[in-house]
Design an enzyme around this catalytic site. Structure first.
Site, PDB file in Angstrom:
ATOM      1  NE  ARG A  52      -7.943   5.066  -4.583  1.00 40.13           N
ATOM      2  CZ  ARG A  52      -6.871   4.793  -5.339  1.00 40.13           C
ATOM      3  NH1 ARG A  52      -5.676   4.757  -4.787  1.00 40.13           N
ATOM      4  NH2 ARG A  52      -6.994   4.551  -6.620  1.00 40.13           N
ATOM      5  CG  ASP A  54     -16.317   4.704  -4.787  1.00 39.17           C
ATOM      6  OD1 ASP A  54     -15.929   5.811  -4.380  1.00 39.17           O
ATOM      7  OD2 ASP A  54     -16.605   4.475  -5.974  1.00 39.17           O
ATOM      8  CE1 TYR A 112     -13.855  -4.880  -2.612  1.00 40.97           C
ATOM      9  CE2 TYR A 112     -12.310  -6.092  -3.978  1.00 40.97           C
ATOM     10  CZ  TYR A 112     -12.649  -4.954  -3.267  1.00 40.97           C
ATOM     11  OH  TYR A 112     -11.777  -3.903  -3.216  1.00 40.97           O
ATOM     12  NE  ARG A 199     -20.487   0.349  -6.979  1.00 38.24           N
ATOM     13  CZ  ARG A 199     -20.322   1.668  -6.888  1.00 38.24           C
ATOM     14  NH1 ARG A 199     -19.180   2.171  -6.415  1.00 38.24           N
ATOM     15  NH2 ARG A 199     -21.283   2.480  -7.261  1.00 38.24           N
TER      16      ARG A 199
END
Length: 266
Positions: A52, A54, A112, A199
């Site tokens: 998933r 965000d 990422y 993050r």
């Protein structure tokens, strides 16, 4: 006619959506793809993503799979889906895979990227595409901090609340900052990621770059396993799911859920 399993590679602009996962009365990437499949096949299917993302998080290489009885050739799904999907989502490729393939649990690692626009003035072009940090950043100290993440560690200090995992150990293979097209770009590859992990890592390293904490503080944060001691959570719109990797020699092999992608969620 039996079912066949289709693997999709998907690119999307996350600023238009409330995340990947279907949610009541909210636009989601998964929901739009399922609606598109229904339009072209008449089938109500469940599309499973590699993880998933965000609200606000983008993807260049999200991977998903679904099962279908449609006679449409597997390679043509990308073309026909793109005729009905919104402009903010595109299927880059589609192909048939073994029924044992699972977009999430067959994955062995992910990459990422996080983009930081480091200049005094904001950018209309990069708005919702990068985190604007107007104060000077020391990329050398940020790279020293990034190097401490490489290896197998307990990332409890870099996991936001709201998770449902018990194992916080993940292995990081690549962790580095570079300069690309006017941005500082953080690239991280690992066997799995916790909720908001990238993050929080990014927010902590930006604090290092702003001289608010030392690069040598990272090992202490990993050891103490306390989220309150780590840095801020960087905003979602600078984050990109870049690529998902699968074992080419054993594409249908499934690693243990907790070992690799249990709780994977950015």
């Amino acid at each position: 006619m039996g079912f066949k399993r289709i693997k999709l590679v998907i690119e999307y602009d996350g600023s238009f959506f409330h995340g990947w996962q279907v949610q009541n009365n909210q636009l989601s990437v998964q929901g739009e793809i399922e609606k598109a499949i229904f339009k072209i096949t008449g089938e109500k299917v469940s599309v499973t993503g590699s993880g998933r993302t965000d609200a606000g998080v983008h993807a260049f290489g999200q991977v998903a799979h679904f099962d279908t009885q449609s006679r449409i050739p597997a390679e043509k799904f990308a073309v026909v889906l793109n005729t009905v999907l919104p402009p903010s989502i595109a299927v880059i490729s589609s192909k048939e895979v073994s029924p044992d393939f699972h977009a999430r649990f067959s994955a062995i690692k992910k990459t990422y990227k996080y983009k930081v626009l480091n200049r005094p003035m904001r950018s209309p072009i990069m708005d919702k595409r990068a985190w604007h940090v107007p104060w000077p950043l020391d990329i050398e100290s940020m790279n020293r901090a990034a190097a401490y993440f490489i290896g197998r560690h307990d990332f409890t200090a870099f996991c936001a609340s709201g998770h449902n995992v018990k194992n916080f150990v993940r292995e990081i293979y690549v962790s580095e900052w570079t300069e690309e097209e006017g941005c500082f770009v953080y690239t991280v590859t690992g066997n799995g990621f916790l909720y908001n992990m990238v993050r929080i890592m990014t927010g902590t390293m930006v604090e290092v770059g702003l001289n608010k904490r030392s690069a040598e503080n990272i090992p202490e944060l990993l050891e103490k396993k306390n989220r309150r001691l780590a840095g801020i959570t960087a905003p979602p719109y600078g984050l990109y799911l870049w690529e998902v990797f699968y074992d080419e020699e054993n594409p249908n092999g499934r690693p243990g859920r907790e070992e690799c992608f249990g709780g994977d969620d950015e």
